[in-house]
Design an enzyme around this catalytic site. Sequence first.
Site, PDB file in Angstrom:
ATOM      1  N   ASP A  26      32.229 -29.012  17.511  1.00 42.54           N
ATOM      2  CA  ASP A  26      32.370 -27.848  18.367  1.00 42.54           C
ATOM      3  C   ASP A  26      32.040 -26.612  17.526  1.00 42.54           C
ATOM      4  O   ASP A  26      32.052 -26.659  16.291  1.00 42.54           O
ATOM      5  CB  ASP A  26      33.796 -27.770  18.908  1.00 42.54           C
ATOM      6  CG  ASP A  26      33.982 -26.639  19.890  1.00 42.54           C
ATOM      7  OD1 ASP A  26      33.128 -26.465  20.772  1.00 42.54           O
ATOM      8  OD2 ASP A  26      34.984 -25.903  19.764  1.00 42.54           O
ATOM      9  N   ASP A  28      32.797 -22.677  18.590  1.00 41.76           N
ATOM     10  CA  ASP A  28      33.826 -21.631  18.645  1.00 41.76           C
ATOM     11  C   ASP A  28      35.168 -22.191  18.191  1.00 41.76           C
ATOM     12  O   ASP A  28      35.674 -23.161  18.752  1.00 41.76           O
ATOM     13  CB  ASP A  28      33.962 -21.081  20.066  1.00 41.76           C
ATOM     14  CG  ASP A  28      32.754 -20.264  20.494  1.00 41.76           C
ATOM     15  OD1 ASP A  28      32.352 -19.393  19.725  1.00 41.76           O
ATOM     16  OD2 ASP A  28      32.229 -20.516  21.590  1.00 41.76           O
ATOM     17  N   ASP A 225      38.626 -28.047  17.987  1.00 45.98           N
ATOM     18  CA  ASP A 225      39.886 -27.308  17.877  1.00 45.98           C
ATOM     19  C   ASP A 225      40.689 -27.327  19.168  1.00 45.98           C
ATOM     20  O   ASP A 225      41.805 -26.821  19.192  1.00 45.98           O
ATOM     21  CB  ASP A 225      39.613 -25.853  17.482  1.00 45.98           C
ATOM     22  CG  ASP A 225      38.953 -25.062  18.609  1.00 45.98           C
ATOM     23  OD1 ASP A 225      37.924 -25.540  19.144  1.00 45.98           O
ATOM     24  OD2 ASP A 225      39.452 -23.981  18.961  1.00 45.98           O
TER      25      ASP A 225
END
Length: 342
Positions: A26, A28, A225
């Site tokens: 991922d 961001d 995250d």
Amino acid sequence: MSQQGRNRPSGSTQALSEAYDTALLDLDGVVYAGGEAIAHAVGSLGTARAGGMHLAYVTNNALRTPDAVAEHLTELGIPTAADDVITSAQAVARLISEQVPAGSRVLVIGGEGLRVALRERGLEPVDSADDGPVAVVQGYGGPDLAWGRFAEACFAIARGVPWFASNTDLTIPSARGIAPGNGAAVEVVRIATGAVPQVAGKPLPPMHRETILRTGAERPLVVGDRLDTDIEGAFNGGVDSLLVLTGVTDAAQLLAAVPQHRPTYVDADLRGMLTGQPAVAASEDGFRCGGWTAAARGEQLALEGDGESLDGLRALCAAAWSHAGDGACTLDAGKALARLGL
């Protein structure tokens, strides 16, 4: 390797960058936040790549094109080609192309990333409900997306045009904090129309399929995250995952994770890709990792011992997840997390 969804984080004697052939990362909250590289990301990714691991960047953000994302990563010191970037715009464009004729017009509520992805699939982006679209697609359009764009979507949907969404993340990290994501914008249209879109992005299967098709990964490791997109997406795809604590998920949320949100591995940041992961062992006193022992006692999670904070968190995860079974742990972990400084 053990797939996530178990009742304790898994261990690995090998560095994760050696145990898996491809990292599905991922962006961001993992690689960057607010456009700036997160601490240790550049060096960790460079080391993993030099060791032979294929790095692929998988994002639910449909705003930017793969070329733009690759250019940004390269500027940050992470050499990246456009082919190494997979977006929810690409996943939703494929989903639409499988349901409408080639050359069809699609009303776009979002940014350039959606337009490029639609053209790649032989579809024609349009801007108005009066342009004869056969589908509506909605993706993150940035903070300046005009309110009138939502009205165009509503007009088309009211006429029976099918509605697609790149993703439904309610929030997105920014340099100033957590901002509304595409999911919040999708809710505006849903409330106004009563319709429900077909969604392509993480954690749903179209995004995982797009990623595997484009990367050819055989032993992928999802690195993210967010529990409800990255980790659940890995769970749905039947692959292992590494949660890093540099984005939206904190330790308390991790302890309360339901099975589909439980990562295989947990680490502070992307340096966790370069090391093995300590095993969590069950004992008569609870669950042990490093110098820590964690157990469910009454209405609390108890923690004893000393050592690395992350080992304590891994032990707490095992105690919490084992106690919760198929549900979410509701035990009070405040004192235990305070001991770890988390």
